[in-house]
Design a protein around this motif. Structure first.
Motif, PDB file in Angstrom:
ATOM      1  N   GLN A 124       0.725  -1.212   0.095  1.00 22.79           N
ATOM      2  CA  GLN A 124       0.057  -0.173  -0.011  1.00 22.79           C
ATOM      3  C   GLN A 124       0.812   1.196   0.187  1.00 22.79           C
ATOM      4  OE1 GLN A 124      -3.295   0.271  -0.349  1.00 22.79           O
ATOM      5  NE2 GLN A 124      -3.522  -1.896  -0.431  1.00 22.79           N
ATOM      6  N   PRO A 125       1.620   1.666  -1.219  1.00 26.23           N
ATOM      7  CA  PRO A 125       2.284   2.826  -1.145  1.00 26.23           C
ATOM      8  C   PRO A 125       1.548   4.014  -0.823  1.00 26.23           C
ATOM      9  CG  PRO A 125       1.915   1.961  -3.218  1.00 26.23           C
ATOM     10  CD  PRO A 125       1.437   1.058  -2.300  1.00 26.23           C
ATOM     11  N   SER A 126       2.112   5.056  -0.503  1.00 26.30           N
ATOM     12  CA  SER A 126       1.330   6.345  -0.062  1.00 26.30           C
ATOM     13  C   SER A 126       1.276   7.226  -1.314  1.00 26.30           C
ATOM     14  CB  SER A 126       1.851   7.083   1.254  1.00 26.30           C
ATOM     15  OG  SER A 126       3.331   7.116   0.797  1.00 26.30           O
ATOM     16  N   ALA A 127       0.484   8.270  -1.385  1.00 23.02           N
ATOM     17  CA  ALA A 127       0.501   9.112  -2.339  1.00 23.02           C
ATOM     18  C   ALA A 127       2.125   9.977  -2.355  1.00 23.02           C
ATOM     19  CB  ALA A 127      -0.651  10.195  -2.052  1.00 23.02           C
ATOM     20  N   GLU A 128       2.393  10.177  -1.333  1.00 23.58           N
ATOM     21  CA  GLU A 128       3.833  10.690  -0.958  1.00 23.58           C
ATOM     22  C   GLU A 128       4.970   9.874  -1.694  1.00 23.58           C
ATOM     23  OE1 GLU A 128       6.573  13.915  -0.297  1.00 23.58           O
ATOM     24  OE2 GLU A 128       4.148  13.891  -0.510  1.00 23.58           O
ATOM     25  N   THR A 129       4.664   8.702  -1.237  1.00 22.66           N
ATOM     26  CA  THR A 129       5.715   7.791  -1.754  1.00 22.66           C
ATOM     27  C   THR A 129       5.685   7.815  -3.556  1.00 22.66           C
ATOM     28  OG1 THR A 129       5.813   6.526   0.277  1.00 22.66           O
ATOM     29  CG2 THR A 129       6.634   5.436  -1.910  1.00 22.66           C
ATOM     30  N   LEU A 130       4.474   7.772  -4.026  1.00 26.33           N
ATOM     31  CA  LEU A 130       4.554   7.766  -5.304  1.00 26.33           C
ATOM     32  C   LEU A 130       5.110   9.029  -5.955  1.00 26.33           C
ATOM     33  CD1 LEU A 130       1.183   6.048  -5.678  1.00 26.33           C
ATOM     34  CD2 LEU A 130       3.242   5.134  -6.520  1.00 26.33           C
ATOM     35  N   ARG A 131       4.558  10.058  -5.350  1.00 24.89           N
ATOM     36  CA  ARG A 131       4.983  11.489  -5.931  1.00 24.89           C
ATOM     37  C   ARG A 131       6.613  11.586  -5.824  1.00 24.89           C
ATOM     38  NH1 ARG A 131       7.019  16.033  -4.262  1.00 24.89           N
ATOM     39  NH2 ARG A 131       6.980  15.438  -1.997  1.00 24.89           N
ATOM     40  N   ILE A 132       7.244  11.006  -4.679  1.00 23.53           N
ATOM     41  CA  ILE A 132       8.780  11.099  -4.649  1.00 23.53           C
ATOM     42  C   ILE A 132       9.498  10.179  -5.715  1.00 23.53           C
ATOM     43  CG2 ILE A 132      10.633  10.360  -3.130  1.00 23.53           C
ATOM     44  CD1 ILE A 132       8.958  11.451  -0.813  1.00 23.53           C
ATOM     45  N   GLN A 133       8.883   8.961  -5.793  1.00 23.35           N
ATOM     46  CA  GLN A 133       9.524   7.943  -6.738  1.00 23.35           C
ATOM     47  C   GLN A 133       9.283   8.630  -8.150  1.00 23.35           C
ATOM     48  OE1 GLN A 133       7.992   3.843  -4.730  1.00 23.35           O
ATOM     49  NE2 GLN A 133       8.547   3.735  -7.010  1.00 23.35           N
ATOM     50  N   GLY A 134       8.005   9.106  -8.296  1.00 26.02           N
ATOM     51  CA  GLY A 134       8.033   9.689  -9.750  1.00 26.02           C
ATOM     52  C   GLY A 134       9.008  10.895 -10.070  1.00 26.02           C
ATOM     53  N   ASN A 135       9.245  11.800  -9.326  1.00 18.73           N
ATOM     54  CA  ASN A 135      10.139  12.940  -9.169  1.00 18.73           C
ATOM     55  C   ASN A 135      11.589  12.192  -9.482  1.00 18.73           C
ATOM     56  OD1 ASN A 135       7.993  14.943  -9.178  1.00 18.73           O
ATOM     57  ND2 ASN A 135       8.415  15.077  -7.130  1.00 18.73           N
ATOM     58  N   ASN A 136      11.922  11.358  -8.478  1.00 18.86           N
ATOM     59  CA  ASN A 136      13.144  10.588  -8.792  1.00 18.86           C
ATOM     60  C   ASN A 136      13.527  10.108 -10.148  1.00 18.86           C
ATOM     61  OD1 ASN A 136      14.170  11.240  -6.115  1.00 18.86           O
ATOM     62  ND2 ASN A 136      13.431   9.652  -5.266  1.00 18.86           N
ATOM     63  N   LEU A 137      12.475   9.326 -10.487  1.00 18.26           N
ATOM     64  CA  LEU A 137      12.624   8.704 -12.003  1.00 18.26           C
ATOM     65  C   LEU A 137      12.690   9.902 -12.857  1.00 18.26           C
ATOM     66  CD1 LEU A 137      12.613   6.374 -13.832  1.00 18.26           C
ATOM     67  CD2 LEU A 137      10.060   6.338 -13.810  1.00 18.26           C
ATOM     68  N   ARG A 138      11.974  10.791 -13.011  1.00 18.75           N
ATOM     69  CA  ARG A 138      12.289  11.737 -13.889  1.00 18.75           C
ATOM     70  C   ARG A 138      13.521  12.572 -13.691  1.00 18.75           C
ATOM     71  NH1 ARG A 138       7.259  12.882 -11.286  1.00 18.75           N
ATOM     72  NH2 ARG A 138       5.425  12.336 -12.847  1.00 18.75           N
ATOM     73  N   GLN A 139      14.045  12.496 -12.684  1.00 16.49           N
ATOM     74  CA  GLN A 139      15.579  13.235 -12.585  1.00 16.49           C
ATOM     75  C   GLN A 139      16.655  12.314 -12.896  1.00 16.49           C
ATOM     76  OE1 GLN A 139      15.865  14.825  -8.393  1.00 16.49           O
ATOM     77  NE2 GLN A 139      13.877  16.028  -8.944  1.00 16.49           N
ATOM     78  N   HIS A 140      16.527  10.964 -12.809  1.00 20.52           N
ATOM     79  CA  HIS A 140      17.433  10.089 -13.027  1.00 20.52           C
ATOM     80  C   HIS A 140      16.789   8.553 -13.788  1.00 20.52           C
ATOM     81  CE1 HIS A 140      19.800  12.267 -10.128  1.00 20.52           C
ATOM     82  NE2 HIS A 140      18.642  12.157  -9.139  1.00 20.52           N
ATOM     83  N   PRO A 141      16.479   8.898 -15.088  1.00 20.57           N
ATOM     84  CA  PRO A 141      15.849   7.905 -15.685  1.00 20.57           C
ATOM     85  C   PRO A 141      17.044   6.880 -16.363  1.00 20.57           C
ATOM     86  CG  PRO A 141      15.800   9.946 -17.014  1.00 20.57           C
ATOM     87  CD  PRO A 141      16.406  10.382 -15.906  1.00 20.57           C
ATOM     88  N   ALA A 142      16.554   5.651 -16.633  1.00 17.37           N
ATOM     89  CA  ALA A 142      17.429   4.727 -17.378  1.00 17.37           C
ATOM     90  C   ALA A 142      17.233   5.094 -18.793  1.00 17.37           C
ATOM     91  CB  ALA A 142      17.178   3.454 -16.805  1.00 17.37           C
ATOM     92  N   ASN A 143      16.067   5.546 -19.297  1.00 20.83           N
ATOM     93  CA  ASN A 143      15.854   5.928 -20.547  1.00 20.83           C
ATOM     94  C   ASN A 143      14.948   7.307 -20.532  1.00 20.83           C
ATOM     95  OD1 ASN A 143      16.704   3.467 -22.692  1.00 20.83           O
ATOM     96  ND2 ASN A 143      15.920   2.659 -20.682  1.00 20.83           N
ATOM     97  N   ALA A 144      15.053   8.257 -21.436  1.00 23.76           N
ATOM     98  CA  ALA A 144      14.310   9.330 -21.223  1.00 23.76           C
ATOM     99  C   ALA A 144      14.117   9.899 -22.778  1.00 23.76           C
ATOM    100  CB  ALA A 144      14.828  10.141 -20.365  1.00 23.76           C
ATOM    101  N   VAL A 145      13.112  10.767 -23.008  1.00 23.84           N
ATOM    102  CA  VAL A 145      12.735  11.348 -23.904  1.00 23.84           C
ATOM    103  C   VAL A 145      12.352  12.884 -23.600  1.00 23.84           C
ATOM    104  CG1 VAL A 145      11.204  11.725 -26.290  1.00 23.84           C
ATOM    105  CG2 VAL A 145      12.311   9.441 -25.495  1.00 23.84           C
TER     106      VAL A 145
END
Length: 528
Positions: A124-145
């Motif tokens: 049960q991930p929290s909304a804050e956890t999802l927001r942080i994970q999303g921001n981290n992925l946008r900043q440090h992606p393995a693949n990006a466009v």
């Protein structure tokens, strides 16, 4: 009953019970706020009495569900939920670029983010956890466009797609103003081209299909930047950069096979010729690219990328452009001896290979450069000089089997092979000079030189070392030709109101186009 749609189960929103007391109510309200409202699971949820299953590696296979950062089950979110389940980057980004553009348009240009991550079923991930994970992925992606557009009104639209091992994240942001209805329509018209570019880059080998991204409507958009970093099948990354504005168009593509670069200087639109002239120049350059590939045994895919880039970025000049306020540097008749294209530089640098471990200095390589530059000088426009230089160079090396019936693997094992080294240079220079607006000089110089060195080895012993040079240089005075053509044009315009200049020039252009093969540069007496 939980709704089922095409094998995807949408779990109903979680609702916390009402608090029984102030303290209990506070903790339960926080839990409800921290729990994401939408989850997507593949297939049926596992029952508590299901037998444990194992992966092919013998580890316990944990059932996964996919949780969205924001509760919005639109086409974009559904595409993300489907894409995150694929390991191939092309499949992960399939449809996402177009869906992201269309969602921004549907939102009226309002910024938003979305992400989806895989979690063990029951987490049960929290909304804050999802927001942080999303921001981290946008900043440090393995693949990006990433795509950035500057509108004519000054607003900046930034779109991003990011992929990681456990999730996908996208964002759409508008800064510096609001998008007008026309800008939103223009943005929507780019959706398929944005997706097509992503799809082409994700293919193996990659292809270039910019579509409308290369031909932006200048009434709506003043600049574009796009970059991508995508995994290839061999684990290495492909890097792509594109930048367009009213002064330059730049494209760079770097990958395991090598690098391709093309830069166009688009500041002076008076260099641009009519359609037939431009098509003749493009066709000649494409022929030069193919000839270089054939002579140096270059990578066909890299050369195809350069050809596609050259055609697509030059195609933007086929569209009428609004006046820039700049004073044209050339008169219309000045372009008669010119290519009709914007000045540019282009190159291919192929990743070198070392196929023969016994002779590590014998590298297979391919490096090709080609450019065009135009210089305008003079004390005044009426006393101007115009010179356009086109030049190309090729350095390449490759191995061939000494026995046509023997594969290169066999040839290397027995050391029965030839090692070819290529060194070619070619150039064309055209010059016009005016005195009090009267044409007093029109000339062209063509030069091409080639050299091929071939070393032949039989059972590892050098049997021959032969160099084959060839060189031609030719200069021609074209003043009489142009004076005659201009006079015919004047009479035709006066008597019939019809221009015939372009048709007459077409058969003459081989005299001042770039030519890399010395055998194809004809001497003056052959031109008569």
């Amino acid at each position: 009953m939980t709704p089922i749609n095409a094998g995807v189960r949408i779990a109903p929103a979680y609702t916390a019970p009402q608090p029984a007391s102030a303290s209990a109510g506070s903790s339960r309200a926080e839990q409800a706020a921290a729990t994401p409202s939408t989850t997507v699971s593949l297939g049926q949820s596992p029952r508590s009495d299901d037998t444990a299953t194992y992966s092919s590696r013998g580890t316990l296979a944990v059932p996964l569900r996919y949780v969205l950062e924001n509760d919005s089950l639109n086409k974009l979110s559904m595409n993300m939920t489907i894409g995150v389940q694929s390991s191939a980057i092309g499949s992960r980004f399939n449809g996402l670029g177009a869906a992201l553009v269309n969602q921004l348009v549907a939102n009226g240009g309002q910024s938003f983010t979305q992400s989806v991550f895989a979690f063990a079923d029951g987490a049960q991930p929290s909304a804050e956890t999802l927001r942080i994970q999303g921001n981290n992925l946008r900043q440090h992606p393995a693949n990006a466009v990433n795509l950035s557009l500057t509108t004519a009104s000054g607003a900046t639209v930034t779109l991003s797609l990011a992929s990681g091992e456990q999730g996908l994240a996208v964002s759409a942001e508008v800064q510096g103003g609001q998008l007008t209805s026309d800008e939103l329509k223009g943005l929507a018209s780019l959706a398929d081209s944005f997706q097509g570019t992503i799809n082409g880059l994700s293919e193996q080998p990659p292809r270039l299909q910019l579509g409308k991204l290369a031909t932006l409507d200048p009434a709506l958009f003043s600049a574009l930047q796009m970059n991508a970093k995508l995994d290839t099948v061999n684990g290495e990354q492909l890097s792509f950069d594109l930048a367009l504005d009213d002064s330059a168009r730049k494209l760079s593509l770097q990958g395991p096979a090598g690098n391709v670069q093309l830069n166009l200087d688009t500041r002076d639109t008076s260099l641009l010729g009519k359609s037939a002239q431009r098509q003749a120049a493009i066709s000649n350059y494409l022929s030069q690219f193919d000839a270089a590939q054939g002579r140096g045994k270059g990578d066909e895919n890299l050369v195809s990328l350069l050809k596609d880039a050259f055609v697509q970025l030059n195609s933007a000049d086929d569209i009428a452009r609004p006046a820039t306020g700049r004073i044209p540097l050339l008169a219309a008749k000045d372009t008669a001896l010119l290519s009709g294209l914007a000045d540019f530089s282009a190159s291919i640098s192929q990743t070198s290979q070392q196929p023969n471990s016994l002779r590590p200095t014998e590298l297979d390589r391919f490096d090709y450069k080609v450019s065009q530059s135009t210089t305008i000088s003079g004390a005044s426009p009426a006393n101007r000089s115009v010179q356009q230089d086109q030049q190309a160079s090729l350095t390449a090396a490759y191995h061939t089997s000494l026995n046509p019936q023997m594969s290169m693997l066999e040839a290397m094992a027995t050391q029965n092979y030839r090692y070819h080294e290529i060194s070619d240079q070619s150039s064309t220079s055209t010059r016009l000079r005016y005195d009090k607006n009267s044409l007093v000089e029109a000339s062209v110089s063509q030069q091409a030189s080639r050299n091929e060195r071939v070393r032949s080895y039989a059972e590892g012993v050098l049997e021959s070392d032969v160099s084959t040079p060839a060189s031609v240089s030719e200069s021609r005075n074209l003043l009489g030709l142009l004076t005659d053509l201009f006079e015919r044009e004047r009479i035709s315009q006066r008597d019939r109101g019809v221009s015939i200049l372009e048709a007459q020039l077409q058969s003459q252009r081989s005299q001042w186009q770039l030519q890399s093969d010395p055998a194809l540069i004809r001497p003056r007496d052959a031109q008569q």
